[in-house]
Design a protein around this motif. Structure first.
Motif, PDB file in Angstrom:
ATOM      1  N   ILE A  92     -29.540 -13.912  -3.447  1.00  0.00           N
ATOM      2  CA  ILE A  92     -29.767 -13.233  -2.402  1.00  0.00           C
ATOM      3  C   ILE A  92     -30.282 -11.801  -3.007  1.00  0.00           C
ATOM      4  N   THR A  93     -31.340 -11.083  -2.372  1.00  0.00           N
ATOM      5  CA  THR A  93     -31.790 -10.002  -2.595  1.00  0.00           C
ATOM      6  C   THR A  93     -31.640  -8.851  -1.338  1.00  0.00           C
ATOM      7  N   PHE A 121     -37.124 -11.353  -2.454  1.00  0.00           N
ATOM      8  CA  PHE A 121     -38.055 -10.776  -1.383  1.00  0.00           C
ATOM      9  C   PHE A 121     -39.574 -10.813  -1.596  1.00  0.00           C
ATOM     10  N   GLU A 122     -39.890 -10.839  -2.774  1.00  0.00           N
ATOM     11  CA  GLU A 122     -41.064 -10.897  -3.169  1.00  0.00           C
ATOM     12  C   GLU A 122     -41.726 -12.286  -3.373  1.00  0.00           C
ATOM     13  N   ARG A 123     -40.947 -13.284  -3.226  1.00  0.00           N
ATOM     14  CA  ARG A 123     -41.315 -14.653  -3.763  1.00  0.00           C
ATOM     15  C   ARG A 123     -40.922 -15.676  -2.340  1.00  0.00           C
ATOM     16  N   LYS A 221     -39.310 -14.167 -15.242  1.00  0.00           N
ATOM     17  CA  LYS A 221     -40.462 -14.143 -14.697  1.00  0.00           C
ATOM     18  C   LYS A 221     -41.038 -12.648 -14.881  1.00  0.00           C
ATOM     19  N   ASP A 222     -40.254 -11.855 -14.178  1.00  0.00           N
ATOM     20  CA  ASP A 222     -40.709 -10.313 -14.283  1.00  0.00           C
ATOM     21  C   ASP A 222     -40.753  -9.409 -15.581  1.00  0.00           C
ATOM     22  N   LEU A 223     -40.199 -10.310 -16.554  1.00  0.00           N
ATOM     23  CA  LEU A 223     -40.261  -9.637 -18.075  1.00  0.00           C
ATOM     24  C   LEU A 223     -40.885 -10.426 -18.996  1.00  0.00           C
TER      25      LEU A 223
END
Length: 226
Positions: A92-93, A121-123, A221-223
């Protein structure tokens, strides 16, 4: 002659001071933290925690965890969503309206308009509802640094006498962001605050084995190295 010399010394000092102040202000503006700052939400007992989704570069280069709250109706709604998501190991974001992350970096307690998403929220996350959240209690605020050799460092935050939160400290590339809820005994953690991990498909299982708890949040993924 002495008076003239003194005048030029004072004048030069004033010019240098003003130049330094101007440069400092320009540097500050160049590193503005105003933007859209997504966060993960997790349920920790009766507390709702919001964790900023960090990146290596400004304006997102901070790991920040806050206890958050809202009005009674939406508080029950969010807790219900988080309980179900935890049981199904779903994310949950939230996405707050545009704001200055310095509010949280400086441990202020703002109330922000936010949108809750089922998933990232971005994926492809699905928008659930909007509400206001008050960031009532800063629990962890650390700048992301990538110049330290130690890759597997962890911090423990005491939430209650019975529960703590283990946070992986982002220190070098590639890295990951993780939150693990662990039991405490009279405010003390009986396990080891370490875990030799590699960033691969087994990372989640390794963290679970180290801390006897499935990570409440894990992001790689973001890192990844960019």
């Amino acid at each position: 002659m002495k008076n003239i010399l003194l005048f030029f010394i004072l004048f030069s000092s004033s010019v240098l001071a003003n130049t330094h102040q101007h440069n400092s202000q320009s540097t500050h503006k160049a590193h503005s933290y105003v933007g859209f700052h997504g966060m993960a939400l997790i349920l920790a007992g009766d507390k709702i925690l919001a964790s900023h989704l960090p990146l290596y570069a400004p304006p997102h280069d901070y790991q920040i965890v806050y206890e958050v709250t809202t009005n009674n109706t939406n508080l029950k709604k969010i807790k219900s969503v988080l309980k179900k998501a935890a049981n199904e190991q779903r994310l949950i974001t939230i996405l707050p309206a545009k704001f200055d992350l310095n509010l949280l970096i400086n441990k202020k307690t703002p109330t922000l308009n936010i949108t809750v998403f089922n998933g990232h929220f971005e994926r492809g996350g699905k928008e659930l509802f909007t509400t206001k959240l008050t960031f009532k209690n800063p629990l962890y605020v650390e700048k992301v640094t990538t110049d330290k050799a130690q890759k597997n460092a962890f911090s423990l935050v005491k939430l209650t006498e019975q529960q703590g939160l283990i946070i992986h400290k982002i220190q070098s590339k590639p890295s990951y962001d993780s939150l693990s809820l662990v039991p405490l005994t009279k405010g003390e953690y009986n396990g080891e605050l370490k875990c030799n991990t590699a960033i691969n498909t087994a990372l989640k299982s390794k963290l679970e084995a180290c801390f006897k708890s499935v990570p409440s949040y894990l992001e790689t993924k973001d890192l990844s190295v960019n």
